[in-house]
Scaffold this motif. Structure first.
Motif, PDB file in Angstrom:
ATOM      1  N   TRP A 165       8.276  -0.867  -9.735  1.00  0.00           N
ATOM      2  CA  TRP A 165       7.350  -0.704  -8.611  1.00  0.00           C
ATOM      3  C   TRP A 165       7.338   0.732  -8.114  1.00  0.00           C
ATOM      4  CZ3 TRP A 165       4.224  -4.609  -7.191  1.00  0.00           C
ATOM      5  CH2 TRP A 165       4.578  -5.914  -7.569  1.00  0.00           C
ATOM      6  N   PRO A 166       6.159   1.261  -7.766  1.00  0.00           N
ATOM      7  CA  PRO A 166       6.065   2.607  -7.197  1.00  0.00           C
ATOM      8  C   PRO A 166       6.353   2.580  -5.699  1.00  0.00           C
ATOM      9  CG  PRO A 166       3.866   1.686  -7.424  1.00  0.00           C
ATOM     10  CD  PRO A 166       4.828   0.643  -7.951  1.00  0.00           C
ATOM     11  N   THR A 167       7.192   3.452  -5.241  1.00  0.00           N
ATOM     12  CA  THR A 167       7.483   3.556  -3.817  1.00  0.00           C
ATOM     13  C   THR A 167       7.255   4.994  -3.376  1.00  0.00           C
ATOM     14  OG1 THR A 167       9.839   3.963  -4.243  1.00  0.00           O
ATOM     15  CG2 THR A 167       9.162   1.676  -3.859  1.00  0.00           C
ATOM     16  N   VAL A 168       7.236   5.205  -2.063  1.00  0.00           N
ATOM     17  CA  VAL A 168       7.111   6.554  -1.511  1.00  0.00           C
ATOM     18  C   VAL A 168       8.238   6.768  -0.514  1.00  0.00           C
ATOM     19  CG1 VAL A 168       4.617   6.691  -1.853  1.00  0.00           C
ATOM     20  CG2 VAL A 168       5.518   5.790   0.297  1.00  0.00           C
ATOM     21  N   VAL A 223      13.460  -6.542 -12.562  1.00  0.00           N
ATOM     22  CA  VAL A 223      12.595  -5.654 -11.786  1.00  0.00           C
ATOM     23  C   VAL A 223      12.578  -6.168 -10.354  1.00  0.00           C
ATOM     24  CG1 VAL A 223      10.282  -4.699 -11.568  1.00  0.00           C
ATOM     25  CG2 VAL A 223      11.205  -5.197 -13.843  1.00  0.00           C
ATOM     26  N   THR A 224      12.946  -5.321  -9.404  1.00  0.00           N
ATOM     27  CA  THR A 224      13.126  -5.737  -8.012  1.00  0.00           C
ATOM     28  C   THR A 224      12.241  -4.916  -7.092  1.00  0.00           C
ATOM     29  OG1 THR A 224      15.448  -6.317  -8.424  1.00  0.00           O
ATOM     30  CG2 THR A 224      14.801  -5.989  -6.130  1.00  0.00           C
ATOM     31  N   LEU A 225      11.610  -5.597  -6.137  1.00  0.00           N
ATOM     32  CA  LEU A 225      10.966  -4.931  -5.008  1.00  0.00           C
ATOM     33  C   LEU A 225      11.296  -5.727  -3.767  1.00  0.00           C
ATOM     34  CD1 LEU A 225       9.014  -2.752  -3.865  1.00  0.00           C
ATOM     35  CD2 LEU A 225       7.218  -4.486  -4.020  1.00  0.00           C
ATOM     36  N   ARG A 226      11.924  -5.080  -2.812  1.00  0.00           N
ATOM     37  CA  ARG A 226      12.207  -5.742  -1.546  1.00  0.00           C
ATOM     38  C   ARG A 226      12.136  -4.732  -0.422  1.00  0.00           C
ATOM     39  NH1 ARG A 226      17.120  -9.082  -2.493  1.00  0.00           N
ATOM     40  NH2 ARG A 226      16.986  -9.539  -0.287  1.00  0.00           N
ATOM     41  N   GLY A 227      11.717  -5.236   0.729  1.00  0.00           N
ATOM     42  CA  GLY A 227      11.663  -4.405   1.917  1.00  0.00           C
ATOM     43  C   GLY A 227      12.940  -4.532   2.713  1.00  0.00           C
ATOM     44  N   VAL A 228      12.881  -4.058   3.919  1.00  0.00           N
ATOM     45  CA  VAL A 228      14.042  -4.135   4.802  1.00  0.00           C
ATOM     46  C   VAL A 228      14.281  -5.590   5.172  1.00  0.00           C
ATOM     47  CG1 VAL A 228      14.999  -3.426   7.008  1.00  0.00           C
ATOM     48  CG2 VAL A 228      13.594  -1.836   5.684  1.00  0.00           C
ATOM     49  N   LEU A 259      11.434   0.622   1.202  1.00  0.00           N
ATOM     50  CA  LEU A 259      11.450  -0.330   0.102  1.00  0.00           C
ATOM     51  C   LEU A 259      12.553  -0.001  -0.895  1.00  0.00           C
ATOM     52  CD1 LEU A 259       7.618  -0.440  -0.617  1.00  0.00           C
ATOM     53  CD2 LEU A 259       8.964  -2.223   0.532  1.00  0.00           C
ATOM     54  N   THR A 260      13.074  -1.035  -1.526  1.00  0.00           N
ATOM     55  CA  THR A 260      14.016  -0.885  -2.626  1.00  0.00           C
ATOM     56  C   THR A 260      13.306  -1.278  -3.907  1.00  0.00           C
ATOM     57  OG1 THR A 260      15.946  -1.370  -1.258  1.00  0.00           O
ATOM     58  CG2 THR A 260      16.185  -1.675  -3.626  1.00  0.00           C
TER      59      THR A 260
END
Length: 654
Positions: free
Chosen positions: A559-562, A614-619, A567-568
């Motif tokens: 995942w793309p983050t900024v 593959v992981t995407l998680r917020g706070v 985000l993790t």
């Protein structure tokens, strides 16, 4: 067009109240929505031409020139003014009817210096003509019926160029011809019932599984399904010239809308963000339009309080984050101005299709959509896991962080077997309400984020457009195992040598394709995690710019983050010998300046499965982080996944 009875609602300006209105759009306070609309309409007024027919907003000239820019600015803000007038049953303290009537008179006068570009002169005029016709029908007693007969005659003459014009693309544009001819029919103007029937038949050909609509023959699934292909049937059916034509269609069109909305409501993030996927994203809170359409159509499966909550969440998301800006204007961008988000057809007036997201203002203050108690979004009630069959999506929303993710194995704005480039807006393996695909020029030519591809020695990554969907389903868990969903596709991976001239309408690049190999990709999804299994079925044996296939690597990217988004994003090899890395670039996303994408490189060995977590998680709350790693084993046709929280899922491979 009769939407609802209407006592007069609240007016006023958000600027006059001294505060932004976004966070207070929730609940049943219709007056705050009206204040937002009035603020937007007041802000654009100073950019109107002396005769009022052109609204040319600040910013660089659009791809179609200033004449189109001015027409767009008029027509798209006319939508918003029309909703306000209809919902107030003509009560008009701000003078919207007179203001736009003056513009109609000047714009349709072929001798006026501010006359509109005609439908026969530029295709974009056909789009804007539909908005004008729709609002003229919606506000008939307060604008059309009060126009001078000579102006009425000129409006009919202007719109009549739609009749007999077979150049309308066979996509959502069929509604632009149909809406115009429907209005003309209602005022005794020229029209063709045969063409109207043909346009309805073309629309029906877009129908796919579970109420979804593809924007044309390609696998084009995006926000146009809601803000165009489901919006127009409901509004058209209420036009004066459509009563007899719509009678036999209304029940079916409503049923399709109802089924679509059951999926669409799960795609709104806990922070109100719509899915950041597809073209025309600069229309922003137009993504709220299908929820208001559902309220107008009185769909049976979603209560009006939930529909209003979805709409208010989406609109409030943008208002709270700077759109409209401090001058009350919508710029080309997302939360703020970011022109790269636009397509080649976009101009400074284009973002005002966002007016569709305020369609609820056409409903009176006593309509159930405004009076029913607000109900929480699906992701606010709990975790979401479902499949959407038509676009080949797995939807996974997590209540803890409010993020909604889509794992994509069926959408590419192309046809199966096509050999074109990947559009970052359509062909990535994942989209979410918290991330945006990278949109810099290099990312159109060599995918970086949310990709599985073969990488040559120069670092170029293959494309997946034209893939074959293998399956998308929720896994029936064995006793003691966790529920998950699985989606899979087979990809004829290819590099692209792009042609010099590109259309720039959101699809991937055209040009010459160079075969690289065949990949099978399987995604097993649960919560914030995707276990992505990949097998190289074959290598093409060819070369990419002279590079031998022996130098190829298999790359799985995440995942793309900024920077600063909280985000993790991780990619970890759990089956196979992987080498981790990351790509960082600036100015690749409207969500922030500094972008990062993690990835893992693995050997490109034919016939051997590899897998990554593959992981995407917020706070999330303290102590909610997983305590262990994931694992995957593949034995024959069975994949056994052990998740980071220790749960287990067994999946039959396609």
């Amino acid at each position: 067009m009769d939407l609802a009875g209407a006592p007069r609602g609240e007016g006023g300006s958000a600027r006059q109240t001294g505060a932004r209105v976004g966070s207070r759009l929730s609940g049943g306070d219709r007056g705050r929505w009206a204040a937002l609309a009035d603020t937007m309409l007041a802000a654009v007024r100073r950019y109107a031409s002396p005769g009022g027919s052109l609204v040319t907003l600040p910013g660089a000239e659009g791809g179609y020139g200033r004449a189109v820019d001015g027409l767009e600015g008029f027509a798209r803000t006319f939508l918003l003014a029309g909703f306000r007038l209809a919902g107030e049953r003509g009560a008009d303290p701000h003078g919207y009817a007179e203001r736009y009537a003056e513009g109609l008179a000047a714009g349709t006068d072929p001798r006026h210096p501010e006359r509109w570009v005609r439908l026969s002169e530029h295709g974009q005029a056909k789009v804007e003509a539909a908005s004008i016709a729709l609002v003229l029908d919606l506000t008939r007693p307060w604008i059309w019926d009060r126009l001078d007969p000579a102006v009425q005659e000129r409006v009919v003459e202007y719109l009549a160029e739609a009749v007999g014009d077979d150049t309308y693309p066979r996509i959502n544009w069929v509604w632009f011809r149909l809406v115009v001819q429907t209005f003309l029919r209602s005022v005794g103007g020229p029209h063709s019932l045969d063409e109207m029937a043909a346009d309805l038949a073309t629309h029906d050909s877009f129908e796919r599984a579970d109420g979804w609509m593809s924007d044309g023959a390609e696998r084009a699934y995006d926000h146009y399904a809601g803000w165009a292909l489901h919006l127009y049937p409901t509004l058209w059916a209420r036009m004066a010239g459509a009563a007899d034509l719509a009678a036999s269609r209304r029940e079916r069109d409503t049923a399709l809308l109802d089924r679509y909305l059951q999926d669409a409501v799960t795609l709104v993030g806990g922070d109100g963000s719509p899915l950041v996927q597809g073209r025309s994203l600069t229309y922003r809170f137009a993504a709220a339009a299908p929820f208001w359409v559902g309220a107008i159509a009185e769909v049976p499966s979603l209560p009006p309080g939930l529909l209003r909550r979805a709409a208010s969440a989406v609109v409030g998301h943008f208002v709270d984050r700077g759109a409209p800006d401090d001058d009350g204007l919508l710029t080309l961008g997302w939360h703020h101005a970011w022109p790269r988000l636009a397509q080649s057809y976009s101009g400074p007036g284009s973002p005002y299709w966002a007016s569709k997201g305020l369609l609820g203002l056409a409903l009176s203050a006593d309509h159930p959509a405004w009076t029913a108690p607000e109900e929480p979004l699906p992701v606010e009630r709990g975790d979401v896991l479902r499949v959407v069959r038509a676009p080949g999506w797995v939807v996974s929303g997590t209540r803890a962080d409010g993020v909604v993710r889509v794992v994509n194995h069926g959408t590419d704005h192309a046809r199966e077997g096509d050999r074109t480039g990947d559009s970052p807006l359509y062909a990535r393996l994942g989209y979410s309400t918290a991330t945006c695909p990278w949109l810099d020029d290099d990312s159109w030519l060599s995918p970086v984020d949310q990709s599985v591809g073969l990488v040559d020695a120069s670092g170029r990554t293959t494309h997946r457009t034209g893939m074959t969907i293998l399956e998308v389903r929720v896994v029936e868990p064995a006793a003691g195992e966790a529920v998950a969903a699985v989606a899979a596709s087979r990809v004829a991976a290819h590099w692209m040598l792009p042609a010099e001239d590109q259309q720039g309408h959101g699809s991937g690049a055209t040009g010459d394709a160079v075969d690289a190999g065949v990949l099978t990709v399987v995604s097993v999804v649960r919560g914030p995690w995707e276990l992505r299994a990949v097998r190289v079925d074959a290598l093409a044996g060819g070369r990419s710019d002279g590079e031998d296939v022996a130098a190829l690597r298999l790359r799985v990217s995440g995942w793309p983050t900024v920077a600063g988004d909280g985000l993790t994003s991780r990619v970890e090899a759990v089956l196979g010998d992987g080498t981790p890395g990351e790509t960082v670039r600036d100015d690749v996303s409207p969500l922030g300046d500094h972008g990062r994408v993690p990835w893992v490189d693995l050997p490109a060995t034919p016939g051997v499965w590899a897998a990554c977590l593959v992981t995407l998680r917020g706070v999330v709350a303290t102590g909610d982080a997983p305590a262990r790693g994931a694992a995957v084993t593949i034995d024959g046709a069975a994949l056994v996944a052990v998740w980071p929280d220790g749960a287990r899922t067994t999946v039959r491979l396609p």
